[in-house]
Design a protein around this motif. Structure first.
Motif, PDB file in Angstrom:
ATOM      1  N   THR A 104       0.842  -1.193   0.000  1.00 44.09           N
ATOM      2  CA  THR A 104       0.000   0.000   0.000  1.00 44.09           C
ATOM      3  C   THR A 104       0.877   1.242   0.000  1.00 44.09           C
ATOM      4  N   VAL A 105       0.558   2.175  -0.900  1.00 43.74           N
ATOM      5  CA  VAL A 105       1.233   3.474  -0.924  1.00 43.74           C
ATOM      6  C   VAL A 105       0.186   4.519  -0.559  1.00 43.74           C
ATOM      7  N   TYR A 106       0.459   5.247   0.506  1.00 37.27           N
ATOM      8  CA  TYR A 106      -0.523   6.145   1.129  1.00 37.27           C
ATOM      9  C   TYR A 106       0.061   7.557   1.146  1.00 37.27           C
ATOM     10  N   VAL A 107      -0.654   8.496   0.560  1.00 33.31           N
ATOM     11  CA  VAL A 107      -0.190   9.881   0.498  1.00 33.31           C
ATOM     12  C   VAL A 107      -0.911  10.726   1.539  1.00 33.31           C
ATOM     13  N   THR A 108      -0.153  11.541   2.273  1.00 35.56           N
ATOM     14  CA  THR A 108      -0.746  12.467   3.232  1.00 35.56           C
ATOM     15  C   THR A 108       0.193  13.647   3.428  1.00 35.56           C
ATOM     16  N   HIS A 109      -0.355  14.780   3.827  1.00 37.09           N
ATOM     17  CA  HIS A 109       0.474  15.918   4.237  1.00 37.09           C
ATOM     18  C   HIS A 109       0.559  15.988   5.754  1.00 37.09           C
ATOM     19  N   ASP A 110      -0.182  15.100   6.432  1.00 34.81           N
ATOM     20  CA  ASP A 110      -0.278  15.101   7.894  1.00 34.81           C
ATOM     21  C   ASP A 110       0.805  14.188   8.460  1.00 34.81           C
ATOM     22  N   GLN A 111       1.822  14.778   9.094  1.00 32.83           N
ATOM     23  CA  GLN A 111       2.929  13.957   9.580  1.00 32.83           C
ATOM     24  C   GLN A 111       2.530  13.066  10.755  1.00 32.83           C
ATOM     25  N   VAL A 112       1.507  13.448  11.527  1.00 37.53           N
ATOM     26  CA  VAL A 112       1.026  12.567  12.600  1.00 37.53           C
ATOM     27  C   VAL A 112       0.411  11.309  11.989  1.00 37.53           C
ATOM     28  N   GLU A 113      -0.379  11.493  10.927  1.00 37.68           N
ATOM     29  CA  GLU A 113      -0.963  10.368  10.198  1.00 37.68           C
ATOM     30  C   GLU A 113       0.143   9.455   9.660  1.00 37.68           C
ATOM     31  N   ALA A 114       1.167  10.061   9.101  1.00 32.57           N
ATOM     32  CA  ALA A 114       2.280   9.281   8.550  1.00 32.57           C
ATOM     33  C   ALA A 114       2.979   8.462   9.624  1.00 32.57           C
ATOM     34  N   MET A 115       3.243   9.078  10.767  1.00 28.75           N
ATOM     35  CA  MET A 115       3.997   8.409  11.831  1.00 28.75           C
ATOM     36  C   MET A 115       3.203   7.274  12.454  1.00 28.75           C
ATOM     37  N   THR A 116       1.895   7.412  12.540  1.00 28.25           N
ATOM     38  CA  THR A 116       1.093   6.399  13.229  1.00 28.25           C
ATOM     39  C   THR A 116       0.698   5.243  12.330  1.00 28.25           C
ATOM     40  N   MET A 117       0.778   5.423  11.002  1.00 30.94           N
ATOM     41  CA  MET A 117       0.262   4.404  10.091  1.00 30.94           C
ATOM     42  C   MET A 117       1.341   3.629   9.342  1.00 30.94           C
ATOM     43  N   GLY A 118       2.418   4.265   8.988  1.00 31.21           N
ATOM     44  CA  GLY A 118       3.364   3.658   8.059  1.00 31.21           C
ATOM     45  C   GLY A 118       4.310   2.644   8.683  1.00 31.21           C
TER      46      GLY A 118
END
Length: 383
Positions: free
Chosen positions: A188-202
């Motif tokens: 899965t490749v997931y795009v976000t500008h939200d770094q909290v979202e990035a840190m908790t999901m990736g």
């Protein structure tokens, strides 16, 4: 199921704008890779190149063992989830989820089987006959995911799928999306500008800036060992405090404004590259949680600051302060609306700390977690 590989991929538009420059990135089979960065950094362009919606100027893109540069989107075996759910309002949940399969003329029994499996995983079994207008934002997003899931693709692509949800629902859906992805085991490749979202999901996070891939690592490594000032200040909330500081010869102490901080031997051992910076100006980075109120001070490891604002969050106080040192802002890391004043910073301290605006406070510095960067090019100083 398959992996995704970018091999020195560049995207240049006809007007000469270089959206992506020489990106090499591997996404393993089953991995959850998050692309994060500020608006215009190139992350969505990368996603659209995987989908076949953007042509590649130079370089090679592989899905599995196949080069897909010239394959049409329908031949790439990918499924995409967008930030707007794009559901058909006149169709039920079951009809929306199974629509792509009906277009492919998949047998009805097989469509029913896949739809049942998807709604069971997504918790939508009780809403199969409802129309999108009868669903909440989170339920609509799950329907959009179900529509992608039933295709049983080799790769999932997600373009800011949670950005239209309110704050509380976004937190809930972060966990939901991660749980579903792990259960399916699809790259899965997931795009976000939200770094909290990035840190908790990736599983891993790829940080983009100006079309260039800055760093790809686990969330914790990005946080603890950023390769440059941009990554250091973009990852983490509140952002890392960055200040100019003068390393004294021998690198046993530094001066930040008019104050002096002793550096223990462990810092020099961990960062032997600092030896070349003795007597020079560097940029130091301090995470807000690495500044603690210093009621009993450790000589040489504290800084004094003027308290400007105290925000009580229940589990902590966020203390906004100023010191007599020059604050540094990494290019592209600050929001356009953000006003940065010289010497300002933030500390996260115990909620019972007796700190009030207009007072002077001492903060103990966790020197072993202090970051060091070259003042000219912004790269981290390690070996």
């Amino acid at each position: 199921m398959a992996s995704v590989e970018f091999d020195h991929v560049t995207k240049v538009y006809p007007n000469g704008f270089k959206a992506v420059e020489d990106v090499s990135l591997d996404v393993s089979d089953g991995e959850f890779m998050v692309l994060v960065g500020p608006s215009g950094c190139g992350k969505t362009t990368l996603l659209r190149m995987i989908a076949g919606l953007e042509e590649i100027t130079t370089g090679t893109l592989r899905i599995g063992s196949s080069v897909v540069n010239d394959l049409s989107p329908k031949d790439r075996d990918i499924a995409m989830v967008f930030q707007n759910y794009a559901l058909y309002p006149h169709m039920s949940v079951a009809q929306n989820i199974g629509f792509a399969l009906r277009l492919r003329k998949v047998p009805k029994a097989e469509i029913d089987r896949r739809v049942r499996e998807a709604v069971k995983i997504l918790g939508l079994s009780d809403w199969l006959d409802r129309k999108p207008a009868q669903l909440s934002g989170g339920q609509r997003q799950r329907v959009a995911m179900g529509r992608a899931m039933v295709r049983e693709p080799a790769v999932f692509l997600m373009d800011e799928p949670l950005s239209n949800l309110d704050a509380k629902l976004r937190v809930q859906m972060r966990a939901e999306v991660s749980r579903i992805q792990r259960r399916l085991g699809v790259a899965t490749v997931y795009v976000t500008h939200d770094q909290v979202e990035a840190m908790t999901m990736g599983d891993r996070v790829a940080v983009m800036h100006g079309g260039v891939l800055q760093q790809v690592d686990s969330p914790q490594t990005l946080y603890d060992q950023p390769v440059n000032m941009f990554v250091a200040s973009f990852i983490g909330s509140p952002a890392m405090n960055l200040y100019e500081a003068a390393l004294e010869p021998g690198v046993r102490s530094l001066r930040i404004g008019s104050q002096r901080i002793e550096l223990p031997d462990a810092v020099r051992v961990a960062r032997p590259g600092l030896a070349a910076y003795g007597g020079r100006t560097v940029v130091i980075g301090l995470r807000p949680e690495h500044l603690r109120t210093a009621e009993v001070t450790e000589p040489g490891a504290t800084v004094e600051a003027d308290v400007e604002l105290v925000e009580a969050l229940g589990n902590e106080l966020q203390v906004h302060f100023t010191i007599d040192a020059r604050r540094v802002v990494a290019e592209g890391a600050a929001e356009e609306s953000e006003v940065v004043q010289s010497g300002e910073g933030v500390a996260r301290v115990d909620p019972r700390a007796a700190l009030k605006p207009g007072t002077r406070a001492a903060f103990q510095v966790d020197t072993q977690r202090m970051q060091f960067f070259d003042a000219e090019n912004g790269t981290a100083i390690w070996g």
